[in-house]
Design an enzyme around this catalytic site. Sequence first.
Site, PDB file in Angstrom:
ATOM      1  N   ARG A 172     -10.375 -11.472   2.189  1.00 31.54           N
ATOM      2  CA  ARG A 172     -11.812 -12.197   2.141  1.00 31.54           C
ATOM      3  C   ARG A 172     -10.776 -13.407   1.679  1.00 31.54           C
ATOM      4  O   ARG A 172     -11.623 -15.089   1.899  1.00 31.54           O
ATOM      5  CB  ARG A 172     -11.636 -12.501   0.283  1.00 31.54           C
ATOM      6  N   LYS A 230       0.534  -1.250  -0.151  1.00 29.42           N
ATOM      7  CA  LYS A 230      -0.024   0.021  -0.506  1.00 29.42           C
ATOM      8  C   LYS A 230       0.641   0.991  -0.395  1.00 29.42           C
ATOM      9  O   LYS A 230       2.284   1.397   0.589  1.00 29.42           O
ATOM     10  CB  LYS A 230      -1.039   0.384   1.081  1.00 29.42           C
TER      11      LYS A 230
END
Length: 462
Positions: free
Chosen positions: A317, A243
């Site tokens: 996920r 990120k």
Amino acid sequence: MHALAFAPDDASAMPLLPVAPDGLDAALQALPPEQGAWARALGFKGNAGEVAVLPGEGGRIARALIGRGSPEARARTRFALGQGASKLPEGTWRLEGSLDEREAREAALGWLLETYRFTRYRDGNGPKARLVAPEGVEAERLEILARAEALTRDLINTPAADMGPAELEAAARGVAERFGAQIGVVTGDDLLDANFPMIHAVGRAAAPHRAPRLIDMTWGGEGPRLTLVGKGVCFDTGGLDIKPSASMLTMKKDMGGAANVLGLAQAIMGLGLPLRLRVLIPAVENAIGSDAFRPGDILRSRKGLTVEINNTDAEGRLVLADALALAAEGDAGLTVSFATLTGAARVAVGPDLAPFFTDDEGLAAALARGGRDWADPVWRLPFHQPYESMIEPGIADLDNAPAGGMAGAITAALFLRRFAPPRYCHFDIFAWSASHAPGRPKGGLMQGARALLAALPEALDS
């Protein structure tokens, strides 16, 4: 430990009168003339959360007024009356006047939530104005909910250096011990032996003392089954798809799903609800290291489905999938996952709404009602089946990060549904207040949990 309790009712409690702008003249005329004049001199208008303290004999406080705001302002400002906790002088206060049941409950809960302060790293005194529980509200229930939210906020607000997978496990063990729940944990390379390959893959690059783990807590011996699954990514660098620094600043909150689940579990057990509860938390740190999973890798899940990794920053996920697959192996009952899963959900509904996905029409309606009744706004998004093809890359069964940037919250929810038990609901929450708001100081936040709690009696009976 946060007290977050109502004051005992006694004769010394000072009256606090909620006043709306359209009822201002009548309210002031009903006061002793000198107090009405004082309120006018202060410029009190009855705006949402506005306070006017009125003097009595001998310099004592006679009463205070607090603004309800116009109907439009009340629709825009949750917990406006709860601001009395931080705006009124120290002492015990009692709400007067005619509030309907929902407004009285929101005022009382907002007051408790307004008193929360995160004091682990600096001394800080919270508000000292206390409230007698308004007549007709369930005082004990509101106190239990406020303490559950305080737990959630504390966990999220704690930086990752002090809230890694091991510390999250310790927090879960603390909740379990307080309520006599059973808890088991699978850690590190044992995850491979126990067939949790994707939890292991996401967390294996972290330092040994921050090893990945699957936390499994159970409570209750009879009643319908409820399984809560919370994303416990204790810090998310983004992995090898790192990120930008600005996006990493709030990543201590990426375990917000786990924090919400633990807070909700504490509330359920504290209320003694007649159900069988299971809590599953995959706790990992998505770290960068020589053993980090890579873009292009294909992982095999607990369910046996293969997943192509097209972005290591779509890790939540993956860990949730293994936990949901475990839940689906038994009688999970209603299964609800909470996760700070996608930025796409924030783009869709902003930070204040908790979007949820379910195919259960009755549950969806009950959640909408619960959100309205308990000042916990939620919004349903669809499991839109035509988008299933977007998560099927061809080289593997599933794609963890479909290209194109469209419908990111929906495709993530569809991904999770591939692993979940049949009766399933997923919350994609923000779990964070970016600035101070009534009842919600800047920092960690519980979202969707009160709505779900309110929906449970109807949802578990169906």
